[in-house]
Design a protein around this motif. Structure first.
Motif: not given
Length: 273
Positions: A179-181, A226-243
């Motif tokens: 995201l941009s957030l 997606i998480a209900s399928l047993g998969i971890d889901v992440w939302f991260v700031n793509g302007n900080h690609p190290e994340r």
């Protein structure tokens, strides 16, 4: 820490791949930075990746102009053509940057695995996984899709993430939305980051900007699915690609995570967005 095992689904948000406030403007530097990070992770771990990108100021721009939505309808033929052509254009720009940065992208348009009336061809989805195991990164994207007869609809990249997760649930280890957030906030006024999201009601969505594919509300909804399928889901700031690298290495980072869980039907009512 070593990289996670299994397949990584990555959503390259339109707000990262483009400048959403400027029609038809590509964020080459943003895509380049993320590509360099992915190249480092792939070289170090060999992790298979499937990448999905949004429409940003390309597809979304024309979708809004021609009042096109996710509901099948008889939309303007010019609008349909312009959305499709703009997404092909954006895809070409993204994969060109990836190629220049040493990655090996392999575009598969969503029409190759989603047929009429939104029928998903399981064998074609699994083809994306097979491609990802052999040194290529399948790249697909949100698009305008034929439904039936003279009806078309907008398919978001967020929904594609859920489709891929469902059909590859035995292979996917993590789904990551850029995201941009910094992640999902409790509300946009305080911008208090939710580090671990459990229910849709944890975040106030009414004051989050929306677009034809549902904005943050859609992302959270698909993330919960997606998480209900047993998969971890992440939302991260793509302007900080190290994340992004942190997530793929299995490290904690700044962002919002929805922990994968199965058999939690009791949460279903509250998980809806």
């Amino acid at each position: 820490m070593v990289a996670i095992g299994g397949l990584a689904l990555i959503k390259l948000g339109g707000s990262i791949a483009t400048f959403k406030e400027k029609p038809l403007t590509f964020n080459s530097d943003g895509v380049k930075s993320i590509s360099r990070v992915l190249k480092g992770v792939v070289d170090a771990s060999g992790i298979p990746i499937i990448l999905v990108h949004g429409g940003g100021s390309f597809g979304h721009y024309y979708s809004v102009m021609y009042d096109m939505h996710s509901k099948p309808a008889g939309y303007s033929r010019e609008g349909i053509s312009r959305v499709r052509c703009s997404m092909i254009d954006l895809n070409s720009r993204i994969v060109s940057v990836m190629l220049d940065e040493g990655l090996r992208p392999y575009t598969l348009h969503p029409s190759s695995f989603i047929m009429e009336a939104k029928k998903v061809i399981d064998s074609r989805v699994r083809e994306l996984y097979e491609v990802s195991k052999h040194g290529l990164i399948p790249v697909t994207h949100g698009d305008v899709m034929h439904y039936q007869d003279d009806l078309y609809y907008i398919l978001s990249g967020d929904e594609i993430m859920s489709i891929l997760a469902e059909h590859l649930r035995d292979r996917v280890m993590v789904a990551l939305f850029t995201l941009s957030l910094d992640g999902v906030y409790k509300d946009m006024q305080s911008r208090e980051l939710i580090k671990e999201l459990r229910y849709a009601s944890d975040a106030k969505m009414d004051d989050v900007g929306m677009d034809v594919t549902g904005g943050m509300r859609r992302k959270v909804r698909e993330g919960l699915r997606i998480a209900s399928l047993g998969i971890d889901v992440w939302f991260v700031n793509g302007n900080h690609p190290e994340r992004i690298a942190d997530v793929l290495k299995g490290n904690d980072t700044i962002g919002t995570v929805i922990r994968g869980s199965r058999g939690e039907e009791s949460r279903g009512e509250d998980r809806r967005v």
